[in-house]
Scaffold this motif. Structure first.
Motif, PDB file in Angstrom:
ATOM      1  N   GLY A  36       0.820  -1.199   0.000  1.00  0.00           N
ATOM      2  CA  GLY A  36       0.000   0.000   0.000  1.00  0.00           C
ATOM      3  C   GLY A  36       0.852   1.246   0.000  1.00  0.00           C
ATOM      4  N   VAL A  37       0.564   2.159   0.915  1.00  0.00           N
ATOM      5  CA  VAL A  37       1.244   3.452   0.982  1.00  0.00           C
ATOM      6  C   VAL A  37       2.395   3.369   1.972  1.00  0.00           C
ATOM      7  CG1 VAL A  37       0.969   5.901   1.557  1.00  0.00           C
ATOM      8  CG2 VAL A  37      -0.876   4.669   0.395  1.00  0.00           C
ATOM      9  N   ILE A  38       3.572   3.818   1.565  1.00  0.00           N
ATOM     10  CA  ILE A  38       4.734   3.798   2.447  1.00  0.00           C
ATOM     11  C   ILE A  38       4.455   4.688   3.658  1.00  0.00           C
ATOM     12  CG2 ILE A  38       5.955   5.725   1.332  1.00  0.00           C
ATOM     13  CD1 ILE A  38       8.526   4.058   1.661  1.00  0.00           C
ATOM     14  N   PHE A  39       4.826   4.175   4.848  1.00  0.00           N
ATOM     15  CA  PHE A  39       4.570   4.897   6.096  1.00  0.00           C
ATOM     16  C   PHE A  39       5.885   5.023   6.857  1.00  0.00           C
ATOM     17  CE2 PHE A  39       3.057   5.515  10.444  1.00  0.00           C
ATOM     18  CZ  PHE A  39       2.041   6.446  10.254  1.00  0.00           C
ATOM     19  N   LEU A  40       6.458   6.213   6.823  1.00  0.00           N
ATOM     20  CA  LEU A  40       7.768   6.448   7.432  1.00  0.00           C
ATOM     21  C   LEU A  40       7.656   6.619   8.943  1.00  0.00           C
ATOM     22  CD1 LEU A  40       9.288   9.060   4.947  1.00  0.00           C
ATOM     23  CD2 LEU A  40       9.712   6.592   5.006  1.00  0.00           C
ATOM     24  N   ARG A  41       8.642   6.053   9.660  1.00  0.00           N
ATOM     25  CA  ARG A  41       8.803   6.281  11.089  1.00  0.00           C
ATOM     26  C   ARG A  41      10.205   6.831  11.332  1.00  0.00           C
ATOM     27  NH1 ARG A  41       8.075   0.589  13.222  1.00  0.00           N
ATOM     28  NH2 ARG A  41       9.097   0.146  11.234  1.00  0.00           N
ATOM     29  N   SER A  42      10.503   7.187  12.569  1.00  0.00           N
ATOM     30  CA  SER A  42      11.783   7.830  12.878  1.00  0.00           C
ATOM     31  C   SER A  42      12.965   7.018  12.383  1.00  0.00           C
ATOM     32  CB  SER A  42      11.905   8.051  14.392  1.00  0.00           C
ATOM     33  OG  SER A  42      10.920   8.949  14.839  1.00  0.00           O
ATOM     34  N   VAL A  46      17.330   8.897   7.860  1.00  0.00           N
ATOM     35  CA  VAL A  46      18.727   9.076   8.250  1.00  0.00           C
ATOM     36  C   VAL A  46      19.227  10.352   7.583  1.00  0.00           C
ATOM     37  CG1 VAL A  46      19.139   6.608   8.536  1.00  0.00           C
ATOM     38  CG2 VAL A  46      19.546   7.660   6.312  1.00  0.00           C
ATOM     39  N   PRO A  47      20.329  10.939   8.064  1.00  0.00           N
ATOM     40  CA  PRO A  47      20.808  12.168   7.441  1.00  0.00           C
ATOM     41  C   PRO A  47      21.002  12.004   5.935  1.00  0.00           C
ATOM     42  CG  PRO A  47      21.955  11.798   9.502  1.00  0.00           C
ATOM     43  CD  PRO A  47      21.145  10.563   9.245  1.00  0.00           C
ATOM     44  N   HIS A  48      20.331  12.835   5.161  1.00  0.00           N
ATOM     45  CA  HIS A  48      20.451  12.899   3.707  1.00  0.00           C
ATOM     46  C   HIS A  48      19.751  11.753   2.965  1.00  0.00           C
ATOM     47  CE1 HIS A  48      23.521  15.725   4.961  1.00  0.00           C
ATOM     48  NE2 HIS A  48      24.225  14.753   5.488  1.00  0.00           N
ATOM     49  N   GLY A  85      16.784  15.501  14.493  1.00  0.00           N
ATOM     50  CA  GLY A  85      17.467  16.374  13.552  1.00  0.00           C
ATOM     51  C   GLY A  85      17.831  15.715  12.245  1.00  0.00           C
ATOM     52  N   ALA A  86      17.924  14.393  12.199  1.00  0.00           N
ATOM     53  CA  ALA A  86      18.221  13.707  10.939  1.00  0.00           C
ATOM     54  C   ALA A  86      17.150  14.062   9.917  1.00  0.00           C
ATOM     55  CB  ALA A  86      18.289  12.199  11.144  1.00  0.00           C
ATOM     56  N   PHE A 227      28.173  -1.550  13.386  1.00  0.00           N
ATOM     57  CA  PHE A 227      27.645  -2.429  12.333  1.00  0.00           C
ATOM     58  C   PHE A 227      26.357  -1.847  11.770  1.00  0.00           C
ATOM     59  CE2 PHE A 227      24.952  -5.720  10.638  1.00  0.00           C
ATOM     60  CZ  PHE A 227      25.822  -6.506   9.888  1.00  0.00           C
ATOM     61  N   ASP A 228      25.450  -1.455  12.662  1.00  0.00           N
ATOM     62  CA  ASP A 228      24.145  -0.967  12.223  1.00  0.00           C
ATOM     63  C   ASP A 228      24.252   0.322  11.421  1.00  0.00           C
ATOM     64  OD1 ASP A 228      22.960  -3.110  13.471  1.00  0.00           O
ATOM     65  OD2 ASP A 228      22.401  -1.995  15.278  1.00  0.00           O
ATOM     66  N   GLU A 229      25.237   1.159  11.762  1.00  0.00           N
ATOM     67  CA  GLU A 229      25.337   2.455  11.094  1.00  0.00           C
ATOM     68  C   GLU A 229      25.963   2.334   9.716  1.00  0.00           C
ATOM     69  OE1 GLU A 229      27.112   6.952  11.849  1.00  0.00           O
ATOM     70  OE2 GLU A 229      27.033   5.515  13.493  1.00  0.00           O
ATOM     71  N   ARG A 230      27.112   1.666   9.595  1.00  0.00           N
ATOM     72  CA  ARG A 230      27.758   1.612   8.279  1.00  0.00           C
ATOM     73  C   ARG A 230      28.667   0.402   8.086  1.00  0.00           C
ATOM     74  NH1 ARG A 230      30.518   5.323  11.399  1.00  0.00           N
ATOM     75  NH2 ARG A 230      32.787   5.221  11.350  1.00  0.00           N
ATOM     76  N   GLN A 231      28.651  -0.530   9.042  1.00  0.00           N
ATOM     77  CA  GLN A 231      29.494  -1.724   8.962  1.00  0.00           C
ATOM     78  C   GLN A 231      30.964  -1.358   8.767  1.00  0.00           C
ATOM     79  OE1 GLN A 231      28.048  -5.216   6.872  1.00  0.00           O
ATOM     80  NE2 GLN A 231      25.948  -4.451   6.939  1.00  0.00           N
ATOM     81  N   ARG A 232      31.380  -0.363   9.513  1.00  0.00           N
ATOM     82  CA  ARG A 232      32.782   0.031   9.576  1.00  0.00           C
ATOM     83  C   ARG A 232      33.134   0.203  11.050  1.00  0.00           C
ATOM     84  NH1 ARG A 232      36.051  -0.590   5.659  1.00  0.00           N
ATOM     85  NH2 ARG A 232      37.209   1.290   6.136  1.00  0.00           N
ATOM     86  N   PRO A 233      34.268  -0.313  11.520  1.00  0.00           N
ATOM     87  CA  PRO A 233      34.595  -0.183  12.938  1.00  0.00           C
ATOM     88  C   PRO A 233      34.835   1.268  13.326  1.00  0.00           C
ATOM     89  CG  PRO A 233      36.497  -0.995  11.724  1.00  0.00           C
ATOM     90  CD  PRO A 233      35.342  -0.997  10.761  1.00  0.00           C
ATOM     91  N   GLU A 234      34.562   1.576  14.585  1.00  0.00           N
ATOM     92  CA  GLU A 234      34.850   2.908  15.110  1.00  0.00           C
ATOM     93  C   GLU A 234      36.329   2.977  15.501  1.00  0.00           C
ATOM     94  OE1 GLU A 234      31.324   4.213  17.837  1.00  0.00           O
ATOM     95  OE2 GLU A 234      31.628   2.063  18.069  1.00  0.00           O
ATOM     96  N   ARG A 235      36.985   4.082  15.180  1.00  0.00           N
ATOM     97  CA  ARG A 235      38.339   4.348  15.666  1.00  0.00           C
ATOM     98  C   ARG A 235      38.200   5.214  16.912  1.00  0.00           C
ATOM     99  NH1 ARG A 235      43.084   3.611  12.534  1.00  0.00           N
ATOM    100  NH2 ARG A 235      42.623   2.057  10.934  1.00  0.00           N
ATOM    101  N   VAL A 236      38.581   4.671  18.056  1.00  0.00           N
ATOM    102  CA  VAL A 236      38.401   5.391  19.316  1.00  0.00           C
ATOM    103  C   VAL A 236      39.639   5.246  20.174  1.00  0.00           C
ATOM    104  CG1 VAL A 236      35.892   5.088  19.326  1.00  0.00           C
ATOM    105  CG2 VAL A 236      37.338   3.379  20.436  1.00  0.00           C
TER     106      VAL A 236
END
Length: 392
Positions: A36-42, A46-48, A85-86, A227-236
């Motif tokens: 049916g009709v796409i229904f967006l939630r938060s 995502v940004p952009h 804000g996204a 993983f969920d954000e971009r499947q790239r490890p964080e450098r910390v």
């Protein structure tokens, strides 16, 4: 605000927008449909851009009763809760769409929708963060959106800024499609392959260490959020990780034991040049008989996901886990009985995925560097165009 560039003006979003309103607020669980009709939630904004992994749909008839939250192509939607804000622009092909709990802005004739989306994303850390309300779950409300100060160039310059940044985002979108196509093909090559217990095919590495004990300026953290954000490890910095993690010392595949209905399988084909650590929600598996990519494709098979879902413990939908011993019992494609040409194709496809992710990360970093400078007028379009041309 710093000095306003010549020909630009400072205005309020509420004064320039045709409308600023909010998406549907209320229970929706019983209204969703298979299509049916796409229904967006938060979680879909995502940004952009949009993440439609878990998007919902509503019947056309119900959509027509939700006039206030109905979306039109060119509307600018902003997350209120979750990642406030996204912001992204409703694409032209979504002639019917609706949403819940998003700020909806219909730009007036003096505002380019894509420029506005970039602008709002550029002030998330400043304006948006300072306007969040709510003691338990903070949100960005319509009143704060209307009160947003815009540093507004001419409409032609808005379009030019949006085009420069859009060239980078267009390439990122193309990379995302390439990643998904290559991933599906890699998984498809193993369909119907002979199987064996996972435990027979891997070394399960369980050495743990507190990263703070590392004599290194930074470490790579393979976490669930990364993983969920971009499947790239964080450098910390090692001190930013507050508990012991599993060490990764050789190319490996990580598989999450949490919530198997949302499979998380990570192909660590190349180790970073810093000490690497995995969240203890992952199993660290080193393949005995294949590349990491073949094992990654094997663990992404739908039949493996079905097995894992049948093994969950825990009643909460967000905290279901599979025991490591049970994960190691699942039947997966056996690389020992796989044609070498197929194994090579899978490995090559996985390399395409890896390279496309690296390129996307580089392009996103460039976009995020250019974005505030373009929005403030510090960097002019012609100079940004030269930088982008070298990148894409």
């Amino acid at each position: 605000m710093s000095e306003i560039p010549e020909g630009w003006r400072q205005v309020k979003l509420g004064d320039m927008a045709q409308e600023v309103t909010v998406g549907h607020v209320g229970s929706m669980a019983r209204e969703y449909s298979e299509g049916g009709v796409i229904f967006l939630r938060s979680q879909n904004v995502v940004p952009h851009g949009f993440d439609l992994t878990d998007v919902r749909y509503i019947p056309v008839e119900f959509h027509e009763t939700l006039r206030k939250s109905s979306l039109r192509p060119g509307d600018v939607v902003t997350v209120r809760t979750g990642k406030p804000g996204a912001t992204a622009v409703v694409p032209q092909e979504w002639t019917l769409a609706n949403c819940a709990d998003l700020v909806i802005t219909r730009p007036g004739p003096s505002i380019n929708a894509h420029w506005l989306s970039y602008f709002i994303n550029s002030v998330v850390e400043g304006f948006v963060s300072s306007r969040l309300v709510g003691a338990v779950q903070q949100h960005f409300n319509v009143g704060a959106a209307r009160d947003m100060d815009l540093l507004l160039p001419s409409l032609d310059e808005q379009r030019a800024i949006a085009d420069v940044l859009g060239a980078l985002d267009g390439k990122i979108v193309a990379d995302r499609k390439l990643i998904e196509t290559a991933r599906k093909l890699a998984v498809l090559w193993l369909h119907g392959a002979a199987s064996a217990p996972l435990a027979d095919l891997v070394e399960h590495r369980r050495t743990s260490q507190d990263p703070a004990e590392c004599d290194a300026g930074s470490v790579a953290h393979f976490s669930l959020p990364a993983f969920d954000e971009r499947q790239r490890p964080e450098r910390v910095s090692p001190g930013e990780i507050k508990s012991a993690k599993f060490r990764i010392t050789a190319p490996s595949v990580l598989i999450s034991k949490l919530n198997p209905r949302f499979p998380r399988v990570w192909d660590v084909m190349d180790l970073p040049n810093v000490p690497s650590f995995a969240s203890t929600e992952f199993l660290v598996l080193e393949p005995k008989y294949s590349s990491t990519s073949v094992l990654w494709a094997a663990l992404n098979q739908p039949v493996v996901g079905h097995q894992l879902e049948s093994m969950v413990a825990g009643t909460s939908g967000s905290h279901q886990r599979v025991k490591p011993a049970d994960i190691l019992k699942v039947q997966v494609a056996d690389p020992r009985r796989l044609d070498s040409a197929i194994a090579e194709r899978i490995t090559n496809l996985a390399r395409v995925v890896h390279n496309a992710r690296e390129e996307s990360e580089t392009l996103a970093a460039l976009r995020d560097t250019l974005l505030p400078r373009l929005m403030s007028g510090e960097l002019r379009v012609k100079d940004a165009e030269a930088v982008v041309a070298d990148a894409v």
